[in-house]
Design an enzyme around this catalytic site. Structure first.
Site, PDB file in Angstrom:
ATOM      1  CD  GLU A 289      -3.251  -0.507   2.085  1.00 39.34           C
ATOM      2  OE1 GLU A 289      -4.376  -0.997   1.911  1.00 39.34           O
ATOM      3  OE2 GLU A 289      -2.976   0.174   3.088  1.00 39.34           O
ATOM      4  CG  HIS A 310       8.755 -29.468  -1.566  1.00 43.04           C
ATOM      5  ND1 HIS A 310       9.439 -30.607  -1.942  1.00 43.04           N
ATOM      6  CD2 HIS A 310       9.415 -28.958  -0.495  1.00 43.04           C
ATOM      7  CE1 HIS A 310      10.467 -30.781  -1.117  1.00 43.04           C
ATOM      8  NE2 HIS A 310      10.471 -29.803  -0.231  1.00 43.04           N
ATOM      9  CE  LYS A 435     -11.890   1.481   2.270  1.00 44.07           C
ATOM     10  NZ  LYS A 435     -11.395   2.407   3.281  1.00 44.07           N
TER      11      LYS A 435
HETATM   12  O1  PA5 Z   1      -3.307   1.228   5.814  1.00 47.79           O
HETATM   13  C1  PA5 Z   1      -4.445   1.623   5.720  1.00 47.79           C
HETATM   14  O2  PA5 Z   1      -4.749   2.784   6.018  1.00 47.79           O
HETATM   15  C2  PA5 Z   1      -5.588   0.710   5.310  1.00 47.79           C
HETATM   16  O3  PA5 Z   1      -5.167  -0.530   4.887  1.00 47.79           O
HETATM   17  C3  PA5 Z   1      -6.534   0.517   6.479  1.00 47.79           C
HETATM   18  O4  PA5 Z   1      -5.827  -0.037   7.544  1.00 47.79           O
HETATM   19  C4  PA5 Z   1      -7.731  -0.375   6.123  1.00 47.79           C
HETATM   20  O5  PA5 Z   1      -8.308   0.044   4.924  1.00 47.79           O
HETATM   21  C5  PA5 Z   1      -8.757  -0.321   7.235  1.00 47.79           C
HETATM   22  O6  PA5 Z   1      -9.225   0.983   7.416  1.00 47.79           O
HETATM   23  P1  PA5 Z   1     -10.031   1.414   8.700  1.00 47.79           P
HETATM   24  O7  PA5 Z   1      -9.168   1.223   9.890  1.00 47.79           O
HETATM   25  O8  PA5 Z   1     -10.343   2.868   8.461  1.00 47.79           O
HETATM   26  O9  PA5 Z   1     -11.280   0.568   8.781  1.00 47.79           O
END
Ligand code: PA5
Length: 458
Positions: A289, A310, A435
């Site tokens: 990310e 394997h 989303k």
């Molecule tokens: O790193 C990030 O910001 C995302 O991966 C969030 O952790 C994930 O989308 C979950 O978001 P939230 O904590 O707002 O539910």
């Protein structure tokens, strides 16, 4: 603490990495000062010294004063809101804890289970089956407070808890970790009287393991969150002063960058203890990310050795040469006892057999971990000979302290590495695309136009 061995990385890539060390040192300093791209999200850096220890005490006190019996902690969250907790809990728990603790007298360590990290209906039904036989406590975690997966799971679990325990006790059995001011979960928690903890504004989800996001469920699960904080603190302090500019955290970032510039596109993190699988999931989210944007970044993938030798091992040895690989090697891993920490070392050697009919006589008396280690060393040399640049990150043992150090190391390396690539390490615009489509397809108010367009295309 953590040692980086780059001897099996090609010399030209090492030279390229060395020449970018000054840029990496500048990036590290910018992170420290909060003056890099995305600087408003650098609150995780040096977190233990600034807030972490105080928070750990507050969380410990909350757990001590809870005053109710629970044997299962349900962590409801996705991405950065659950992976850090899971990484620690799975690394340090007995693999068969559920089966072993059944019927045991006074098990010291509650089980941690997870929900809201997918949309599996069957998975939730099974979780409810489990909860029916246990005394649950729920920690719902969402920084935004609006993420669909945990919100849906929490609605189901909230209804379950209220029906089973009544509203008042259900409220005592639910703790929410979310934004300090905004979001649906913040409002819901206030209306329902849940105990709450805050995800700081300046810490993004995937950098939040040392905040209440990780500390609350880990403390509820009986883990030593102070040791976790000490390990992270020790690592962050090692970035202080003169030594920072040649720190191995920068070397790791620069070697990855050199590999990317040389056309490597897949970054493998290989581990030889299955209990590290969730730690590697956490690492995948962190790097994926943070770096994967604007057509840049290496795709982070995990390999579970020797199992994957394997299957995928063939590809790593002989397939497309766009790979780079790091071996995460842990010096000593003792099998955890089901009830929690212990001083007793539990190890296993290849036993003596009167007749050598399986041809394993040459291994008699040797620890299984010694064989595992030999397999890793042999693999590293083989893959390096096959044209895959290989690194090794060595950690002396597996416990809360060393895991805290690893979190601080990888978070810092990731931020520096993304800055070297020229991307903002702390945003995730790509996650928003799916989303929005999900909201539109499910008919969320405000997304009607996009919903119509998607239905036409589908
Ligand atoms: O790193 C990030 O910001 C995302 O991966 C969030 O952790 C994930 O989308 C979950 O978001 P939230 O904590 O707002 O539910």
């Amino acid at each position: 603490m953590i040692r980086l061995d780059a001897r099996f990385f090609p010399a030209d890539l090492r030279a390229a990495a060395t020449s970018s060390l000054p840029d990496a040192a500048t990036a590290l300093e910018a992170v420290r000062q909060g003056e890099c791209t995305g600087g408003e999200f650098t609150g995780w850096f040096d977190w233990p010294r600034r807030h972490g220890f105080a928070l750990a005490s507050e969380v410990k006190q909350y757990v001590q004063e809870l005053g109710l019996f629970y044997d299962t902690v349900v962590v409801v969250g996705i991405g950065g809101s659950y992976l850090g907790c899971r990484a620690v809990a799975e690394a340090l728990s007995h693999s068969y804890a559920t089966a072993l603790s059944r019927g045991a007298k006074n098990p010291l360590r509650p089980l941690i289970v997870y929900a809201g990290h997918n949309l599996s209906e069957a998975g939730l039904v099974e979780l409810l089956d489990l909860l029916g036989e246990r005394q649950p406590l729920i920690n719902v975690i969402s920084k935004s407070g609006t993420t669909t997966e945990p919100a849906v799971a929490f609605r189901v679990l909230r209804e379950y808890m209220e029906q089973r325990f009544g509203k008042a006790e259900a409220s005592r059995r639910i703790v929410a970790t979310t934004d300090g001011k905004k979001g649906a979960l913040r409002q819901l928690a206030a209306d329902s009287g849940y105990k709450t903890f805050v995800v700081p504004d300046d810490v993004g989800g995937r950098f939040s393991v040392l905040t209440a996001v990780g500390l609350v469920p880990l403390a509820l699960g009986g883990f030593d969150i102070e040791a976790l904080m000490h390990g992270a603190d020790e690592m962050f302090r090692s970035f202080d002063g003169e030594q920072a500019s040649s720190h191995q955290v920068l070397e790791y970032a620069c070697l990855r960058k050199a590999a990317f510039d040389a056309g490597k596109r897949i970054d493998l993190l290989a581990y030889s203890e299955p209990r590290l699988a969730s730690l590697v999931e956490w690492w995948k989210q962190l790097f994926g990310e943070s770096e994967g944007k604007h057509g840049l970044g290496m795709f982070p993938a995990g390999l579970n050795y020797t199992t994957d030798l394997h299957s995928l091992g063939q590809y790593v040895q002989d397939g497309c040469r766009n790979l780079v690989q790091t071996f995460l090697s842990i010096g000593q891993v003792s099998a955890p006892v089901p009830q929690g920490p212990t001083q007793v070392e539990r190890r296993l050697r290849v036993p003596h057999a009167a007749v050598n009919d399986d041809d394993l006589g040459y291994l008699e008396g040797r620890f299984i971990s010694e064989i595992n280690q030999a397999a890793m060393l042999g693999t590293k040399v083989a893959h390096s000979d096959g044209g895959v640049p290989c690194l090794e990150l060595q950690v002396r043992e597996l416990n809360e302290r060393t895991l805290g150090g690893l979190f601080a190391f990888f978070e810092t390396a990731c931020a520096v590495s993304a800055l070297l690539l020229g991307v903002n390490p702390f945003d995730q615009p790509g996650v928003e695309a799916y989303k929005k489509n999900l909201f539109a397809l499910l008919g969320k108010p405000g997304f009607e136009e996009l919903g119509g367009e998607l239905r036409r295309r589908l």
